[in-house]
Scaffold this motif. Structure first.
Motif: not given
Length: 212
Positions: A183-208
């Motif tokens: 697992a990758f554990i992210a905090g500020r890199g997702i939580r504190d950006v302008a669009n957290p939902r989009q950031a999470a989706r981009e993280f998952k897309a890059e993982i895939k």
């Protein structure tokens, strides 16, 4: 090699802020972590609220428990946590006691732990570890190195499910290509950006993209 999970670390100081954060990304991540700071500030009420909001998600209480493992883990489980963390310097009896009360336990790797110690965790039935770049180290300017990556590879080779955390951003993920990260554990890199939902989706897309 499986697809790594995405874990969100809620290291908020205030429960209301943590709950706002998770409503932005809770449906996008695999594991929801009540961070150490949040647990210290708000106690197990944070876990109870996260469980009420996300009954089907893995909820982790990041207690970094060092003692009274059975009691701490039982309290976490009663609040709704599936997983809990213990610090690597905790004794084996503490770890075993905690493991009896929760579905799974993560050993947080800080300081001068050794692979010989890791073997004793494996023998005790603990199969999850978290490899860190700590907040303080990151603030001091330290970054991921080949030394870190080689340690992670060795832990994976020993049979551990290794999660990694510490200043992770989407661009960081490619450093771990070819490693069976759990697992990758992210905090500020997702939580504190302008669009957290989009950031999470981009993280998952890059993982895939890298591990798919």
């Amino acid at each position: 090699m499986g697809l790594p999970k995405l874990q969100i670390a809620l290291d908020n100081d205030v429960l209301s802020e943590a709950l706002y954060s998770i409503t932005q990304v809770g449906d996008e991540v695999d594991v929801i972590e009540a961070g150490t700071i949040l647990c210290l500030a708000e106690g197990m009420e944070a876990v109870r609220c996260l469980r009420a909001l996300y009954p089907d998600k893995i909820i982790l209480a990041d207690t970094k428990c060092a003692d009274a493992g059975g009691t701490v883990a039982k309290n976490c489980a009663l609040a709704g946590a599936n997983w809990m963390t213990v610090i690597c310097c905790a004794t084996i009896p503490t770890m075993k006691a905690a493991l009896k009360e929760v579905q799974d336990l993560q050993v947080e790797l800080y300081g001068d732990w050794t692979f010989a110690e890791a073997e004793t965790w494996m023998e005790a039935g603990l199969v999850q570890v978290v490899y860190h770049q700590s907040r303080d180290a990151l603030f001091a300017g330290e970054t991921w190195s080949e030394v870190d990556l080689n340690k992670i590879r060795q832990l994976v080779a020993m049979g551990f499910k290794v999660s990694v955390t510490g200043g992770l951003e989407m661009e960081t993920l490619r450093l771990f290509a070819g490693i069976d990260v759990y697992a990758f554990i992210a905090g500020r890199g997702i939580r504190d950006v302008a669009n957290p939902r989009q950031a999470a989706r981009e993280f998952k897309a890059e993982i895939k993209r890298i591990w798919g």
